[in-house]
Design a protein around this motif. Structure first.
Motif, short mmCIF file in Angstrom:
data_model
loop_
_atom_site.label_atom_id
_atom_site.label_comp_id
_atom_site.label_asym_id
_atom_site.label_seq_id
_atom_site.Cartn_x
_atom_site.Cartn_y
_atom_site.Cartn_z
N GLY A 197 0.83 -1.20 0.00
CA GLY A 197 0.00 0.00 0.00
C GLY A 197 0.86 1.25 0.00
O GLY A 197 1.55 1.54 0.98
N LEU A 198 0.85 1.98 -1.11
CA LEU A 198 1.64 3.20 -1.27
C LEU A 198 0.76 4.41 -0.95
O LEU A 198 -0.26 4.62 -1.60
CB LEU A 198 2.17 3.29 -2.70
CG LEU A 198 2.95 4.56 -3.09
CD1 LEU A 198 4.24 4.66 -2.29
CD2 LEU A 198 3.26 4.55 -4.59
N GLY A 199 1.14 5.18 0.06
CA GLY A 199 0.33 6.33 0.44
C GLY A 199 0.21 7.35 -0.67
O GLY A 199 1.18 7.63 -1.38
N VAL A 200 -0.99 7.95 -0.82
CA VAL A 200 -1.20 8.90 -1.91
C VAL A 200 -0.33 10.14 -1.74
O VAL A 200 0.09 10.73 -2.74
CB VAL A 200 -2.69 9.32 -2.03
CG1 VAL A 200 -3.54 8.16 -2.49
CG2 VAL A 200 -3.20 9.90 -0.73
N LEU A 201 -0.05 10.54 -0.50
CA LEU A 201 0.78 11.72 -0.29
C LEU A 201 2.16 11.50 -0.90
O LEU A 201 2.68 12.34 -1.64
CB LEU A 201 0.91 12.03 1.20
CG LEU A 201 -0.38 12.39 1.94
CD1 LEU A 201 -0.08 12.69 3.41
CD2 LEU A 201 -1.08 13.58 1.30
N SER A 202 2.75 10.35 -0.58
CA SER A 202 4.07 10.02 -1.12
C SER A 202 4.02 9.80 -2.62
O SER A 202 4.93 10.20 -3.36
CB SER A 202 4.62 8.77 -0.42
OG SER A 202 5.82 8.34 -1.02
N ALA A 203 2.94 9.18 -3.09
CA ALA A 203 2.84 8.82 -4.51
C ALA A 203 2.89 10.05 -5.41
O ALA A 203 3.61 10.06 -6.42
CB ALA A 203 1.55 8.03 -4.76
N PHE A 204 2.15 11.11 -5.07
CA PHE A 204 2.12 12.30 -5.93
C PHE A 204 3.45 13.04 -5.91
O PHE A 204 3.83 13.66 -6.91
CB PHE A 204 0.97 13.21 -5.51
CG PHE A 204 -0.36 12.82 -6.10
CD1 PHE A 204 -0.76 13.31 -7.32
CD2 PHE A 204 -1.19 11.94 -5.44
CE1 PHE A 204 -1.96 12.95 -7.89
CE2 PHE A 204 -2.40 11.56 -5.99
CZ PHE A 204 -2.79 12.06 -7.22
N ALA A 239 -5.37 7.64 2.12
CA ALA A 239 -5.62 6.50 1.23
C ALA A 239 -4.30 5.92 0.71
O ALA A 239 -3.28 6.60 0.65
CB ALA A 239 -6.49 6.94 0.05
N ASN A 240 -4.34 4.65 0.35
CA ASN A 240 -3.20 3.95 -0.21
C ASN A 240 -3.50 3.52 -1.65
O ASN A 240 -4.65 3.23 -2.00
CB ASN A 240 -2.86 2.70 0.61
CG ASN A 240 -2.25 3.05 1.95
OD1 ASN A 240 -1.50 4.02 2.06
ND2 ASN A 240 -2.58 2.29 2.98
N ILE A 241 -2.45 3.48 -2.44
CA ILE A 241 -2.53 2.93 -3.79
C ILE A 241 -2.00 1.51 -3.73
O ILE A 241 -0.87 1.27 -3.29
CB ILE A 241 -1.73 3.76 -4.79
CG1 ILE A 241 -2.25 5.20 -4.83
CG2 ILE A 241 -1.79 3.15 -6.19
CD1 ILE A 241 -1.42 6.13 -5.70
N THR A 242 -2.81 0.54 -4.15
CA THR A 242 -2.44 -0.87 -4.07
C THR A 242 -2.48 -1.51 -5.45
O THR A 242 -2.78 -0.84 -6.46
CB THR A 242 -3.40 -1.63 -3.14
OG1 THR A 242 -4.70 -1.67 -3.74
CG2 THR A 242 -3.50 -0.93 -1.77
N GLY A 243 -2.21 -2.80 -5.48
CA GLY A 243 -2.24 -3.52 -6.75
C GLY A 243 -3.60 -3.43 -7.42
O GLY A 243 -3.70 -3.51 -8.65
N ALA A 244 -4.65 -3.25 -6.63
CA ALA A 244 -5.99 -3.17 -7.20
C ALA A 244 -6.19 -1.91 -8.02
O ALA A 244 -7.11 -1.81 -8.84
CB ALA A 244 -7.03 -3.22 -6.08
N ASP A 245 -5.32 -0.90 -7.82
CA ASP A 245 -5.43 0.36 -8.55
C ASP A 245 -4.63 0.36 -9.86
O ASP A 245 -4.64 1.36 -10.58
CB ASP A 245 -4.95 1.52 -7.67
CG ASP A 245 -5.82 1.71 -6.45
OD1 ASP A 245 -7.04 1.89 -6.62
OD2 ASP A 245 -5.28 1.67 -5.33
N LEU A 246 -3.95 -0.74 -10.15
CA LEU A 246 -3.14 -0.81 -11.37
C LEU A 246 -4.03 -1.24 -12.52
O LEU A 246 -3.95 -2.36 -13.03
CB LEU A 246 -1.97 -1.76 -11.18
CG LEU A 246 -1.04 -1.46 -10.00
CD1 LEU A 246 0.06 -2.51 -9.88
CD2 LEU A 246 -0.44 -0.07 -10.16
#
Length: 421
Positions: free
Chosen positions: A353-360, A393-400
């Motif tokens: 789970g990659l946090g959206v804050l870090s992701a952007f 929120a987290n970005i996970t494999g389900a968001d790919l």
């Protein structure tokens, strides 16, 4: 006499005036005569403070290009020597001093962009790329003080904007920075001896330094030298050219993807379209006038032309067309295009789970997690075209879902794909 009253005989000055490059000139008539006779050798200096130049350097590069296209000989002077000192112009504190190895690496990166704009060689109008380290690093300090330093007035140096503004703000100015204008002035004299260079160009913030070089040349017996500066550019809203919300707009593709570069120009403010078309493209003036006159939604077509033409200047026509087509697919066809900028993230991070804050931030869309939070509150960020509302929120494999990637969007025009590696 102002440039508006002046009627140049030379194609060089006619072009610079018509397109809006001219801010100040030490002697318009004298320079025009030299240019008309095909005798202009001119230089602009570029310090090697980063491995790429940014959009703020485009205007002087274009001036060198127009000089060559109108029969003059341009010199791109790399500041391998002056970068070791640091230009105090426009700064409230000393620039970070770089190692010789860092400067050389930056110089190699900067060289890449010039091949797109200038033709180098040994002919009369072929461009030269020189490095002031070739003569500055060989100077004997005592000899330099005696032969060159004696021509400088400390009183006049203290009145220069680059010095006076720092002192007025009670900001420290180091002795090494104080010497910068001496070295830049000496560059002008040295280039005249080596190449017959008669003209130094630059931004209007360099006027004092350039005129100091002219004066030094006069005192040291050179032929008449000339100074010409362009206006310092800001957008219609007052923002400085060369910066975006995500950081500097670099000219090298390894520092900024071509698509993002195209988008920078596509996002031009309506009031700037005509001016930027004149300065940063080679479209004919009558065509530019028609595009600048467009109003309402039609101005967006002019912005697309500006983006494609400006991108073609730096990255080539093919890359510019690919970027334009990617934008069309993304915004008009509403599909994820393969050519969107892509950032790879370790697959394990998606699994955890990659946090959206870090992701952007890691995607390069925003400079800090604080700015990400602010944009989330304003509804300005999307994940796979859905507005992000939860900063936890987290970005996970389900968001790919976008061809095995997650699509991150900042506003309507900035998009990045996150892919697992």
């Amino acid at each position: 006499m102002t440039s508006a009253d002046f009627k140049p005989k030379s194609d060089f000055l006619a072009t610079l005036i018509e397109r809006g490059y001219l801010h100040q000139c030490s002697d318009l008539s004298g320079l025009d005569e030299k240019a008309f006779a095909g005798e202009i050798v001119a230089y602009i200096g570029f310090d090697c403070t980063a491995s790429s130049l940014h959009v703020g350097s485009l205007l002087p590069i274009m001036m060198l290009r127009w000089l060559q296209k109108t029969g003059g000989k341009p010199i791109a002077l790399m500041g391998g020597g002056t970068t070791r000192v640091g230009d105090p112009s426009g700064k409230d504190e000393s620039r970070k001093l770089l190692t010789v190895e860092q400067i050389d690496a930056n110089k190699d990166g900067i060289r890449k962009v010039f091949d797109r704009f200038l033709t180098f060689g040994t002919g009369k109008t072929d461009a030269l790329m020189l490095d002031n380290a070739d003569w500055l690093t060989k100077l004997n300090y005592i000899d330099f003080l005696r032969d060159v330093g004696r021509h400088f007035s400390v009183n006049r140096m203290l009145s220069m904007d680059s010095v006076a503004m720092r002192l007025e703000r009670d900001q420290e100015l180091s002795f090494i920075e104080f010497n910068y204008m001496c070295l830049q002035a000496y560059d002008f004299v040295e280039l005249n001896k080596r190449t017959g260079c008669l003209l130094q160009m630059g931004g209007s913030d360099q006027w004092g330094n350039i005129v100091t070089g002219m004066d030094l040349g006069r005192r040291m017996g050179t032929p008449q030298l000339y100074a010409l500066t362009a206006p310092l550019l800001t957008t219609a809203s007052g923002a400085k050219m060369g910066k975006s919300a995500a950081g500097a707009v670099w000219l090298n593709a390894d520092m900024l993807p071509v698509y993002d570069y195209w988008q920078y120009w596509r996002n031009t403010e309506d009031a700037d379209v005509g001016r930027f078309l004149r300065l940063f493209t080679e479209l004919p003036m009558d065509e530019i006038s028609k595009l600048a006159a467009l109003g309402g939604a039609d101005i967006n077509e002019a912005k697309k032309i500006l983006a494609t033409e400006a991108t073609a200047m730096v990255h080539g026509r093919e890359a510019a067309n690919v970027a334009a087509e990617t934008a069309r697919k993304t915004f008009e066809d509403r599909v994820t295009a393969d050519d969107l900028p892509t950032v790879t993230i370790p697959a394990a991070e998606f699994a955890a789970g990659l946090g959206v804050l870090s992701a952007f931030v890691r995607a390069g869309l925003l400079p800090s997690t604080g700015e990400v939070r602010r944009q989330i509150k304003g509804g300005g960020l999307k994940l796979n075209d859905q507005t992000v509302t939860d900063e936890k929120a987290n970005i996970t494999g389900a968001d790919l879902v976008a061809d095995g990637a997650a699509k991150l969007s900042f506003g309507r025009k900035k998009h990045v794909l996150l892919r697992p590696e």
